[in-house]
Design a protein around this motif. Structure first.
Motif, PDB file in Angstrom:
ATOM      1  N   LYS A 116      22.450  10.539  16.857  1.00 34.02           N
ATOM      2  CA  LYS A 116      23.849  10.951  17.065  1.00 34.02           C
ATOM      3  C   LYS A 116      24.775  10.241  16.087  1.00 34.02           C
ATOM      4  CE  LYS A 116      23.803  12.343  21.950  1.00 34.02           C
ATOM      5  NZ  LYS A 116      22.368  12.312  22.197  1.00 34.02           N
ATOM      6  N   ALA A 117      24.581   8.927  15.920  1.00 34.21           N
ATOM      7  CA  ALA A 117      25.424   8.151  15.010  1.00 34.21           C
ATOM      8  C   ALA A 117      25.270   8.637  13.572  1.00 34.21           C
ATOM      9  CB  ALA A 117      25.066   6.671  15.108  1.00 34.21           C
ATOM     10  N   ALA A 118      24.024   8.874  13.161  1.00 35.43           N
ATOM     11  CA  ALA A 118      23.759   9.355  11.805  1.00 35.43           C
ATOM     12  C   ALA A 118      24.330  10.752  11.620  1.00 35.43           C
ATOM     13  CB  ALA A 118      22.257   9.362  11.536  1.00 35.43           C
ATOM     14  N   GLY A 119      24.157  11.604  12.624  1.00 31.46           N
ATOM     15  CA  GLY A 119      24.656  12.966  12.530  1.00 31.46           C
ATOM     16  C   GLY A 119      26.167  13.021  12.408  1.00 31.46           C
ATOM     17  N   ILE A 120      26.851  12.225  13.220  1.00 31.42           N
ATOM     18  CA  ILE A 120      28.317  12.181  13.157  1.00 31.42           C
ATOM     19  C   ILE A 120      28.774  11.653  11.803  1.00 31.42           C
ATOM     20  CG2 ILE A 120      30.371  11.057  14.101  1.00 31.42           C
ATOM     21  CD1 ILE A 120      28.933  11.122  16.843  1.00 31.42           C
ATOM     22  N   THR A 121      28.070  10.630  11.297  1.00 29.93           N
ATOM     23  CA  THR A 121      28.387  10.090   9.965  1.00 29.93           C
ATOM     24  C   THR A 121      28.219  11.167   8.899  1.00 29.93           C
ATOM     25  OG1 THR A 121      27.648   7.880  10.617  1.00 29.93           O
ATOM     26  CG2 THR A 121      27.793   8.335   8.253  1.00 29.93           C
ATOM     27  N   GLY A 122      27.112  11.926   8.995  1.00 27.21           N
ATOM     28  CA  GLY A 122      26.863  13.000   8.036  1.00 27.21           C
ATOM     29  C   GLY A 122      27.950  14.053   8.065  1.00 27.21           C
ATOM     30  N   ILE A 123      28.398  14.437   9.257  1.00 24.68           N
ATOM     31  CA  ILE A 123      29.455  15.452   9.383  1.00 24.68           C
ATOM     32  C   ILE A 123      30.774  14.939   8.805  1.00 24.68           C
ATOM     33  CG2 ILE A 123      30.938  16.617  11.077  1.00 24.68           C
ATOM     34  CD1 ILE A 123      28.463  17.171  12.728  1.00 24.68           C
ATOM     35  N   ILE A 124      31.065  13.648   9.034  1.00 19.34           N
ATOM     36  CA  ILE A 124      32.283  13.061   8.460  1.00 19.34           C
ATOM     37  C   ILE A 124      32.234  13.114   6.931  1.00 19.34           C
ATOM     38  CG2 ILE A 124      33.565  10.901   8.150  1.00 19.34           C
ATOM     39  CD1 ILE A 124      32.817  10.215  11.062  1.00 19.34           C
ATOM     40  N   LEU A 125      31.061  12.799   6.367  1.00 14.92           N
ATOM     41  CA  LEU A 125      30.900  12.873   4.907  1.00 14.92           C
ATOM     42  C   LEU A 125      31.110  14.301   4.415  1.00 14.92           C
ATOM     43  CD1 LEU A 125      27.799  10.563   4.251  1.00 14.92           C
ATOM     44  CD2 LEU A 125      30.203  10.077   3.756  1.00 14.92           C
ATOM     45  N   LEU A 126      30.582  15.269   5.161  1.00 18.19           N
ATOM     46  CA  LEU A 126      30.744  16.676   4.784  1.00 18.19           C
ATOM     47  C   LEU A 126      32.206  17.083   4.810  1.00 18.19           C
ATOM     48  CD1 LEU A 126      27.741  18.205   6.768  1.00 18.19           C
ATOM     49  CD2 LEU A 126      27.959  18.131   4.287  1.00 18.19           C
TER      50      LEU A 126
END
Length: 285
Positions: A116-126
């Motif tokens: 979840k933490a990695a996924g949210i980080t990835g979406i923020i980068l996107l």
């Protein structure tokens, strides 16, 4: 061989936007030609490989193909309004965000805290990457209005892409087996779009048939991606395929001569790096 398969999807999908934009015509010409080229290629692949599938997978794959048309029409309209080099990073970033969220809420992905933490980080980068690629100089006031309206349009049409990419996750058949039914669904979707938009005359226009080259290029990328997944794994194949956004963005500037100021180019390149980074994080974790 596996390395070649890894690179071919990025090359094919990256070259599609500048090729179609260079051939020209209205979005209706481009989407009709792309669907026609895809159907031709899928029939050839079907005749050679002879894959089998069940009726449920066939129908759902066809539905996925019809939704793909909505996303692709949105991209083609974007090319006309704001150019390939601006449309592609925005559209690609939106697709990655949409498919990631569908994966979480429908397919139960990102089940652990780390995911979840990695996924949210990835979406923020996107999101940051999309924002950076859309930055325009303050002097281009009129372009900003067009950009805003086009981004809103892309948000809605990208839903079609997300559904297209998500349906195969729930099918028993996948890959080559659903390539033909997806192509048939795309052609049905095009006919519906042309009928309701009153553009059936594109059947008679030469530009429409020339754009079938775009469909063949897309098919080339799609088939090579299917085999890349088999030889390289889903995560590796997917991440490398996202390099297509870099190829298409640079291709728009080089082939279509889409100009960017030094400031705009800098933000675009940084944005592309963030989009690739976001794709990497959301797919690996």
């Amino acid at each position: 061989m596996s390395i070649l398969l890894l690179l071919l999807p990025a090359l094919g999908w990256g070259l599609l936007p500048p090729i179609v934009a260079k051939i020209g015509g209205k979005p209706a010409n481009q989407i009709f030609g792309t669907a026609a080229g895809l159907l031709l290629a899928s029939l050839i692949v079907f005749a050679v490989v002879r894959p089998t599938t069940d009726m449920k997978s066939f129908l759902l794959a066809g539905l996925a193909g019809a939704f793909w048309i909505a996303g692709q029409v949105g991209q083609y309209i974007g090319y006309k309004k704001i150019g390939v080099s601006t449309t592609m990073p925005i559209s690609t970033g939106m697709q990655l965000i949409g498919t990631s969220l569908i994966g979480v809420f429908i397919f139960g992905e990102w089940s652990t805290g780390i995911e979840k933490a990695a996924g949210i980080t990835g979406i923020i980068l996107l999101i940051i990457g999309i924002w950076l690629t859309s930055i325009k100089d303050k002097s281009k006031t009129e372009n900003k209005k067009v950009l805003t309206s086009t981004i809103i349009m892309l948000i809605f049409t990208t839903i079609g892409y997300c559904i297209y990419e998500s349906i195969p996750k729930g099918l028993q058949s996948s890959g080559i087996a659903i390539f033909l039914p997806e192509s048939i669904g795309m052609c049905v979707g095009v006919l519906i779009y042309l009928l309701f938009s009153g553009q059936m005359s594109v059947f008679k226009e030469k530009t429409s048939w020339l754009n079938s080259i775009g469909g063949i290029v897309f098919s080339f990328a799609a088939v090579s991606y299917i085999y890349s997944v088999r030889y390289n794994g889903v995560n590796t194949a997917f991440i490398v395929s996202q390099l297509s956004v870099v190829i298409s963005t640079l291709g728009g500037m080089l082939v279509m001569h889409e100009s960017k100021s030094k400031r705009e180019l800098t933000f675009t390149l940084i944005g592309l790096v963030l989009i690739i980074g976001g794709a990497f994080i959301t797919s690996v974790f």
